[in-house]
Design a protein around this motif. Structure first.
Motif, short mmCIF file in Angstrom:
data_model
loop_
_atom_site.label_atom_id
_atom_site.label_comp_id
_atom_site.label_asym_id
_atom_site.label_seq_id
_atom_site.Cartn_x
_atom_site.Cartn_y
_atom_site.Cartn_z
N LEU A 155 30.47 -58.81 -29.67
CA LEU A 155 31.26 -59.79 -28.94
C LEU A 155 31.17 -59.58 -27.43
O LEU A 155 31.13 -60.54 -26.66
N PHE A 156 31.10 -58.31 -27.02
CA PHE A 156 30.98 -58.02 -25.59
C PHE A 156 29.65 -58.54 -25.04
O PHE A 156 29.60 -59.13 -23.95
N MET A 157 28.58 -58.33 -25.78
CA MET A 157 27.28 -58.83 -25.35
C MET A 157 27.29 -60.36 -25.31
O MET A 157 26.69 -60.97 -24.40
N ASN A 158 27.98 -61.00 -26.25
CA ASN A 158 28.06 -62.46 -26.27
C ASN A 158 28.81 -63.00 -25.05
O ASN A 158 28.38 -63.98 -24.43
N LEU A 159 29.93 -62.36 -24.71
CA LEU A 159 30.71 -62.88 -23.58
C LEU A 159 30.00 -62.60 -22.25
O LEU A 159 30.13 -63.39 -21.30
N LYS A 160 29.23 -61.50 -22.19
CA LYS A 160 28.47 -61.24 -20.99
C LYS A 160 27.39 -62.30 -20.76
O LYS A 160 27.05 -62.64 -19.62
N ALA A 161 26.85 -62.80 -21.86
CA ALA A 161 25.79 -63.80 -21.77
C ALA A 161 26.32 -65.22 -21.57
O ALA A 161 25.55 -66.13 -21.24
N ASP A 162 27.61 -65.40 -21.76
CA ASP A 162 28.23 -66.73 -21.66
C ASP A 162 28.49 -67.05 -20.19
O ASP A 162 29.33 -66.42 -19.54
N GLU A 163 27.80 -68.04 -19.65
CA GLU A 163 27.93 -68.39 -18.24
C GLU A 163 29.24 -69.08 -17.91
O GLU A 163 29.56 -69.32 -16.74
N SER A 164 30.02 -69.40 -18.94
CA SER A 164 31.32 -70.04 -18.72
C SER A 164 32.46 -69.03 -18.70
O SER A 164 33.63 -69.42 -18.65
N ILE A 165 32.11 -67.74 -18.73
CA ILE A 165 33.11 -66.67 -18.75
C ILE A 165 32.81 -65.67 -17.64
O ILE A 165 31.65 -65.32 -17.38
N GLY A 166 33.88 -65.19 -17.00
CA GLY A 166 33.76 -64.10 -16.04
C GLY A 166 34.62 -62.93 -16.50
O GLY A 166 35.56 -63.12 -17.28
N TRP A 167 34.30 -61.74 -16.05
CA TRP A 167 35.08 -60.58 -16.47
C TRP A 167 34.98 -59.47 -15.41
O TRP A 167 34.09 -59.47 -14.56
N ALA A 168 35.91 -58.54 -15.47
CA ALA A 168 35.91 -57.39 -14.55
C ALA A 168 36.71 -56.26 -15.19
O ALA A 168 37.51 -56.50 -16.10
N VAL A 169 36.48 -55.04 -14.73
CA VAL A 169 37.23 -53.89 -15.24
C VAL A 169 37.66 -52.98 -14.09
O VAL A 169 37.09 -53.00 -13.01
N ASP A 170 38.68 -52.21 -14.37
CA ASP A 170 39.14 -51.14 -13.47
C ASP A 170 39.19 -49.88 -14.32
O ASP A 170 40.01 -49.78 -15.24
N VAL A 171 38.32 -48.92 -14.02
CA VAL A 171 38.24 -47.68 -14.78
C VAL A 171 39.02 -46.60 -14.01
O VAL A 171 38.64 -46.24 -12.89
N ILE A 172 40.09 -46.11 -14.61
CA ILE A 172 40.96 -45.13 -13.94
C ILE A 172 40.64 -43.75 -14.49
O ILE A 172 40.92 -43.43 -15.65
N ASP A 173 40.05 -42.92 -13.67
CA ASP A 173 39.58 -41.59 -14.05
C ASP A 173 40.74 -40.71 -14.50
O ASP A 173 41.85 -40.81 -13.96
N PRO A 174 40.51 -39.82 -15.49
CA PRO A 174 41.60 -38.94 -15.94
C PRO A 174 42.15 -38.06 -14.83
O PRO A 174 43.34 -37.73 -14.81
N ARG A 175 41.30 -37.70 -13.86
CA ARG A 175 41.79 -36.90 -12.73
C ARG A 175 42.78 -37.68 -11.88
O ARG A 175 43.76 -37.13 -11.37
N GLU A 176 42.51 -38.98 -11.72
CA GLU A 176 43.43 -39.82 -10.95
C GLU A 176 44.76 -39.97 -11.68
O GLU A 176 45.83 -39.91 -11.07
N LEU A 177 44.69 -40.16 -13.00
CA LEU A 177 45.92 -40.27 -13.79
C LEU A 177 46.77 -39.02 -13.65
O LEU A 177 47.97 -39.09 -13.39
N SER A 178 46.14 -37.85 -13.82
CA SER A 178 46.88 -36.58 -13.74
C SER A 178 47.44 -36.36 -12.34
O SER A 178 48.58 -35.93 -12.18
N SER A 179 46.63 -36.65 -11.34
CA SER A 179 47.06 -36.43 -9.96
C SER A 179 48.29 -37.27 -9.62
O SER A 179 49.25 -36.77 -9.03
N LYS A 180 48.27 -38.53 -10.00
CA LYS A 180 49.40 -39.41 -9.69
C LYS A 180 50.65 -39.05 -10.47
O LYS A 180 51.77 -39.12 -9.95
N MET A 181 50.47 -38.62 -11.71
CA MET A 181 51.63 -38.34 -12.56
C MET A 181 52.23 -36.95 -12.32
O MET A 181 53.36 -36.69 -12.72
N LEU A 182 51.46 -36.07 -11.67
CA LEU A 182 51.94 -34.71 -11.45
C LEU A 182 52.30 -34.40 -10.00
O LEU A 182 52.84 -33.35 -9.71
N LYS A 183 51.99 -35.31 -9.09
CA LYS A 183 52.27 -35.01 -7.68
C LYS A 183 53.77 -35.04 -7.40
O LYS A 183 54.58 -35.47 -8.24
N LYS A 184 54.14 -34.61 -6.22
CA LYS A 184 55.55 -34.46 -5.88
C LYS A 184 56.31 -35.78 -6.06
O LYS A 184 57.37 -35.83 -6.68
#
Length: 297
Positions: free
Chosen positions: A65-94
């Motif tokens: 399905l992912f390959m199909n939607l990538k090939a579909d010119e009537s669809i756009g998509w984007a992602v935000d990948v949040i690194d585990p280090r960023e998650l830990s840093s934000k959740m553990l800081k002061k």
């Protein structure tokens, strides 16, 4: 990452977008927010593309399905990948940032990104994190010209969110599958299962990859409660400080800071301090964190 070709003509017409995440619960790897958008007039066609909540689909079907939607010119998509280090840093800081806030910020960032490239977003459907109405109000205040629908199980209710769910899940699965560990200790491997705390393979991997001084590899979210049960075998480090705590008390505990030599580490003498501070020949753990040897304080 995402569909970054020239803006299609349909993007200048009223568009809808769905937002969902993958990897909120695992103790390993990134959390990924994904979005899928299309012209509002394409909504009926979208419902025929067999998108569904990614958790209900097998990996092979998600990839298809992912390959199909990538090939579909009537669809756009984007992602935000949040690194585990960023998650830990934000959740553990002061001044801690909790997972809900991190999730909200990621979704807001995706809306802002799609609007910034010129897509005429008029409706956005979001799988809720926390109270749905409060989340909707928060989004509407930031983007008053966009109608927001925030709901539980939105990935099962709205095809545009189901598509976003597939985008997020496939992206996370690929990130884990291709993950290259920063650390170079012997006997390290990436056979860690799903990354969820209850997975026996994940539990075994955590047990095999814990370090009495440095904890876990950077693949691990240190801020997860799952990691606490492994800390009993780790060395307690007490940091001496002259800073005054928020309650006005002195930060000192009266205990002496534990030295690495007391737990079996032998310092290696170098020809000069410049060699150490330059990073040449140093352990990747220190290089990755830009840690330097300081001889004067």
């Amino acid at each position: 990452m995402g569909s970054e070709a020239a803006l299609p003509k349909w993007a200048s017409k009223p568009c809808i977008m769905g937002i969902d995440e993958a990897g909120r619960g695992p103790v390993l790897g990134p959390m990924v927010y994904g979005c899928l958008y299309c012209a509002r007039s394409y909504q009926k066609t979208l419902s025929t593309l067999n998108f569904a909540d990614s958790k209900t689909l097998k990996e092979e079907k998600r990839e298809e399905l992912f390959m199909n939607l990538k090939a579909d010119e009537s669809i756009g998509w984007a992602v935000d990948v949040i690194d585990p280090r960023e998650l830990s840093s934000k959740m553990l800081k002061k001044n801690k940032i909790n997972l809900n806030e991190i999730s909200h910020d990621s979704a807001i960032g995706l809306v802002r990104k799609v609007l910034s490239i010129g897509v005429l977003l008029t409706e956005v459907y979001v799988d809720t994190v926390g109270d749905a109405e409060k989340y909707r109000v928060k989004l509407s205040e930031r983007f008053p010209n966009v109608k927001f629908v925030v709901a539980k199980k939105a990935d099962s209710l709205y095809p545009v969110v189901s598509g976003a769910s597939i985008v997020a899940k496939v992206t996370r699965d690929r990130a884990l599958r291709d993950w290259v560990l920063d650390e170079t200790a012997e006997n390290m491997h990436t056979s860690f299962g799903s990354g969820y705390p209850g997975d026996p393979h994940t539990k075994a991997w955590l047990e095999d990859h814990k370090h009495s001084i440095f904890g876990f590899p950077t693949l691990v979210r240190f801020s997860w409660g799952t990691c606490t049960s492994y800390s009993k075998d780790m060395v307690e480090v007490l940091w001496d400080t002259d800073d005054i705590d928020e309650d006005g008390s002195n930060g000192r505990t009266g205990k002496r800071q534990k030295k690495l030599t007391s737990v079996g580490f032998t310092p290696v003498k170098r020809k000069s301090e410049e060699t150490e501070s330059s990073g040449k020949g140093r352990c990747k753990f220190f290089q990755a964190r830009k840690l330097e040897l300081l001889s004067h304080f």
